[in-house]
Scaffold this active site. Structure first.
Site, PDB file in Angstrom:
ATOM      1  N   GLU A  79       0.817  -1.215   0.000  1.00  0.00           N
ATOM      2  CA  GLU A  79       0.000   0.000   0.000  1.00  0.00           C
ATOM      3  C   GLU A  79       0.843   1.254   0.000  1.00  0.00           C
ATOM      4  OE1 GLU A  79      -0.691  -2.610   1.729  1.00  0.00           O
ATOM      5  OE2 GLU A  79      -2.735  -3.152   1.169  1.00  0.00           O
ATOM      6  N   HIS A 135     -10.287  -4.728  10.227  1.00  0.00           N
ATOM      7  CA  HIS A 135     -11.078  -4.371   9.056  1.00  0.00           C
ATOM      8  C   HIS A 135     -12.192  -3.414   9.403  1.00  0.00           C
ATOM      9  CE1 HIS A 135      -9.262  -8.221   7.876  1.00  0.00           C
ATOM     10  NE2 HIS A 135      -9.324  -7.755   6.646  1.00  0.00           N
TER      11      HIS A 135
END
Lengths: 541, 418
Positions: free
Chosen positions: B153, B222
């Protein structure tokens, strides 16, 4: 005509384009061949990846492989040739139709020479090259139980029954390319020919860098500005790299490459303005000294955090690739910065996405006080390239001619093939890491002296110039004297200029001033007007 | 469809490859065509944004006297279900679609309009995106413009920053907002900063988007609410979408903006259905959305909590209260103009958010309102937020960390009974 004959003819004649066209014309489908199950018909496996836009006539829809098929090439050499020729014709990987003579054939132990990052033992790998709608890429096929070789999505392998770990390092480290000896003598016949004008310009710029560093470093010591870092010992590297690149190549520097800016036309006055942080500095006083940036010279503003510029360069390369203008993206970093996660991610990306980037590592042996021996255990940075599927080379960074020719060649490779190249330029950081550092605390002064006096790149280049009769001591002394005077004058002029106005504190955070920042500026102005003696007097309101 | 001041209809002019609406890219906290509060028309004459509900829902038009409220059906799946075709049109035109389709539509229109817009992220190419927001893009635009990246990322965000500085307009998709914490260095140190430190020489017109918020038993990593972590980074703009209408509008506006914009989507809102206009439109990035005008109390909310607030409002209205509900949408900077006018009218504020208590959007919003509108407040600003705990996996425990409609109702009743 029997199929086998047709195929062999084409392979021998090394005519892949016609071959593929032939197949296209015949509209042969793999399915139809396989279904016939006749012994004289060979099974075909076709991997359609990304067609070059020049071959619209081929109807690859008909050459999709079946799920049953597990073809193996009988002739590795033919296949190699085919793929090689095809790759020369088209810049992106193309469909490769493979012929298989019998199920018994296998290709154990033979390196096919494919740069395959493919799936399932196929020659399948994605090439990100198309801006147009593409045919859907293939997924790997089911495997035939009769297959000799097993394939995994992750790698194409041959089995071994030998439990053996590969060694940590190759038997010998990667060799280091150079063309001049330590004393400036040419070691090869075809040293890259620089004309006199170019060579002298390079030397003068190296000398300018040396003088600039010396004056500014001392100025910082005198308290005239806050911070400075020299590139002492790496001037030859700086200028040689800059000279080998095109002026429009995007450069993402770390902080020890002001030579690239200098070569491209950044004035001494601009250097001074930036370091002092006056209103004319391009950074408007916002970024530290030596964190230069110039959009007109395609030199992207230095960011202090190490290695963040490496993925930026990959992104720029990606942008340039879409632009299709034969420009290259270049990034510089030290061997210490190459330990950062960003390096690894970026190099991997560049390889997978096939972008024209040059990763130039200045391996100068020291990362502040951390020697290279504590920074990594592998074979330097060039040794990492192959692991990522990137072409690499190790060059003597203090040999300006070697650096020049290596960078030039690397750039050509990158631009022509849309692929990244990793260069490791071996050098030595003669100066301290920065003005906040005293390197004699962690390394031997004798070592510094050795590199400065015996193995300096600028001196070596100068000896080469003198051997060609293009330079001499008198000229050198005069040049340095003039440069010194000029730099000192620029510095003095920079100090006399005003600082950036208060409004510049709030500008450019966004493209236009938002309400909350306008309010905060108002609050600050009121505070300054209320107690002006508590605030700096040289900041215009 | 009535248009409020902040929602501009933009023509699809493609004269040159890179034609950007200067109006939309100009950053100002005020509505377009800056007004001062003196010249602002009285609230009752202000045009109201009408959400056209789908045929299945009861038709709603909002106004102080309206008793009917539109509550969307919240689909409990976190993952996109089979998409329904957006074939039905309401009485006034428009087409019905789900929120992720609205995002896709917005992104697709921008990519058609401007060839420098690219999407990059994990699985956005031929897979079509983890939530199918980029489905069909690789086939349509080529896989260089719908770029599948390896899993790093920080590196692909850095790559997008570099691409943005050299002329592209990248849209970075984080598979989940929580993973973008790995990209925090690039977002904070480079994305937000390079325009400033380069003296304005390099711009970074990128969009960072992805699903965040508490889902259904997705676990702590998450279920991150990244808006609280990013709100301090100078140079970034943050917006949160909550309906298909504003999702598409904000997506388009974010892409056209010259600043780096983070678009927060919510993982549980992807299947929200709504009818949106056929014509091209964008939503102003800095504006809040007046969902339901009222006079008793101002409820400020965003993203998924908007729907919980609307649900609670149904009960509140039936009990005789008249809440004014504002979806703040712009998380950085706050639309203090809309919020301020509301505070001046109702004198009571309740913030309902999903962020954690400490350092969340609510905390900053409270401070901003208090600082600017203290004299107009009759009561301390209320704030309902999640607790300062990682979100548990267990369903009932997870439900306890998220503000529920009944809590909203009790909070409002308490504030209005004083």
């Amino acid at each position: 005509m029997r199929f086998k004959t047709v195929v062999e003819t084409f392979s021998r004649k090394k005519a892949p384009l016609q071959f593929l066209g032939f197949l296209g014309c015949l509209r042969i489908t793999v399915d139809s061949i396989a279904k016939q199950k006749k012994t004289w018909i060979y099974r075909w496996r076709c991997f359609t990846l990304k067609l070059h836009d020049e071959i619209p006539s081929l109807n690859f829809g008909n050459l999709l492989c079946t799920e049953r098929d597990q073809a193996m090439a009988s002739s590795v050499a033919a296949r190699k040739r085919l793929l090689g020729t095809a790759r020369q014709l088209w810049s992106s990987p193309v469909a490769l139709v493979v012929k298989r003579s019998s199920w018994k054939d296998s290709i154990d132990g033979e390196d096919t020479g494919f740069s395959s990052t493919g799936l399932g033992g196929s020659f399948l790998f994605r090439s990100f090259s198309s801006l147009k709608a593409s045919s859907p890429t293939l997924q790997s096929c089911n495997y035939d139980e009769n297959a000799e070789m097993a394939h995994f999505p992750g790698a194409r392998i041959t089995y071994t029954e030998n439990l053996q770990f590969i060694s940590k390092l190759l038997p010998s480290t990667l060799p280091c390319f150079r063309v001049l000896s330590e004393h400036g003598e040419e070691l090869v016949k075809d040293v890259p020919e620089l004309d006199k004008g170019m060579a002298l310009k390079m030397y003068e710029q190296m000398a300018t860098l040396q003088v600039l560093d010396s004056v500014f470093y001392n100025a910082q010591r005198q308290g005239r500005f806050g911070f400075y870092a020299t590139c002492t010992g790496e001037e030859a590297l700086n200028i040689a790299c800059a000279a080998a690149l095109n002026d429009s190549d995007t450069v993402f520097p770390q902080y020890r490459e002001p030579g690239v800016l200098l070569w491209r036309g950044y004035e001494l006055q601009e250097f001074a303005d930036h370091c002092i942080g006056n209103y004319q500095g391009h950074g408007k006083g916002r970024q530290m000294s030596i964190h230069y940036g110039s959009s007109r010279l395609h030199y992207f503003t230095v960011s202090s955090v190490l290695a963040t510029q490496i993925p930026h360069a990959v992104g720029a390369g990606y942008s340039l690739k879409m632009e299709n203008k034969k420009r290259c993206s270049v990034t510089f970093f030290g061997e210490g910065a190459a330990s950062e996660g960003d390096f690894h991610g970026a190099v991997n990306f560049a390889a997978c996405l096939e972008v024209p980037v040059l990763f130039i590592c200045r391996n100068n042996g020291w990362a502040i006080s951390t020697p290279a021996s504590e920074q990594y255990r592998g074979d330097g940075i060039a040794g990492r390239g192959q692991a990522y599927g990137v072409r690499s080379i190790r060059v003597d960074g203090n040999d300006a001619l070697a650096v020049f020719s290596a960078v030039k060649a690397a750039r050509q490779l990158a631009v022509d093939n849309n692929e990244p190249v990793l260069l490791e330029l071996m050098t030595y950081r003669v100066g301290h890491h920065s003005t906040s550092d005293d390197s004699t605390k962690y390394r031997d002064i004798a070592e510094i002296r050795h590199w400065n006096e015996r193995r300096d790149g600028v001196a070596r280049f100068r000896k080469w110039l003198e051997s060609k009769g293009w330079w001499n001591d008198t000229v050198d002394v005069q040049l340095r004297k003039d440069l010194r005077a000029e730099v000192i004058a620029c510095l003095a002029a920079a100090e006399a200029k005003k600082k950036p106005p208060l409004a510049d504190l709030f500008g450019d955070v966004y493209d236009s001033l938002p309400q909350n920042l306008a309010e905060q500026e108002q609050v600050l102005r009121e505070a300054v007007l209320k107690c002006p003696e508590m605030y700096p007097t040289d900041v215009p309101l | 469809m009535a248009l409020s001041q902040g929602i501009m209809a933009a023509s699809v002019a493609v004269a040159a490859p890179v034609v950007l609406l200067s109006a939309s890219s100009a950053y100002s906290a005020r509505p377009h065509g800056a007004l001062s509060s003196a010249t602002l028309p009285a609230l009752k004459t202000r045009k109201v944004f009408t959400v056209k509900a789908s045929a299945a829902e009861q038709p709603a038009s909002f106004g102080p006297s309206s008793q009917k409220l539109w509550t969307p059906k919240l689909v409990t799946n976190a993952v996109a279900t089979k998409q329904e075709t957006a074939a039905t049109t309401g009485a006034k035109g428009g087409h019905e679609l789900l929120l992720f389709e609205a995002l896709r539509e917005g992104l697709e229109e921008e990519m058609e309009r401007d060839p420098t817009v690219v999407v990059m992220g994990e699985d956005v190419g031929h897979y079509g995106g983890s939530y199918k927001v980029t489905k069909g893009f690789a086939e349509k635009f080529g896989d260089l413009r719908a770029l599948d990246t390896p899993i790093a990322e920080n590196s692909f965000t850095g790559m997008a920053v570099g691409a943005a500085m050299t002329g592209l307009r990248p849209v970075i998709e984080g598979m989940n907002m929580g993973f973008l914490l790995l990209a925090y260095n690039q977002i904070s140190n480079n994305c937000g900063m390079l325009h400033y430190t380069s003296g304005g020489q390099f711009t970074i017109p990128c969009v960072i988007r992805g699903p965040g918020g508490v889902g259904r038993q997705l676990g702590a990593e998450h279920s991150q609410r990244l808006e609280s972590y990013f709100q301090s980074v100078p140079g970034l703009q943050m917006v949160a979408c909550s309906t298909p209408y504003n999702a598409k509008g904000l997506m388009k506006a974010a892409i056209r903006s010259q600043n780096p914009v983070i678009l927060f989507e919510h993982v549980l809102l992807y299947n929200l259905k709504e009818t949106i206009p056929d014509e091209d439109y964008i939503c102003c990035l800095e504006e809040a959305e007046m969902v339901r005008p009222g006079k008793d109390i101002t409820i400020l909310t965003y993203s998924r909590m908007r729907h919980y607030v609307l649900q609670a409002a149904k009960t509140l209205v039936s009990k005789g209260y008249d809440p004014e509900i504002i979806d703040i949408r712009s998380l950085k900077p706050f639309d203090m103009y809309t919020i301020g006018n509301s505070v001046k009218k109702t004198h009571k504020v309740l913030i309902v958010e999903e962020c954690m208590r400490t350092g969340g959007i609510g905390a900053s919003l409270r401070a901003a309102i208090m600082e600017n509108f203290f004299d107009y407040l009759d009561a301390p600003i209320g704030c309902l937020s999640s607790q300062d705990v990682p979100t548990p996996y267990s369903g009932p425990l997870e439900e306890l960390t998220v503000v529920q409609p009944h809590q909203i109702i009790s909070a409002v009743e308490k504030m209005l009974s004083d």
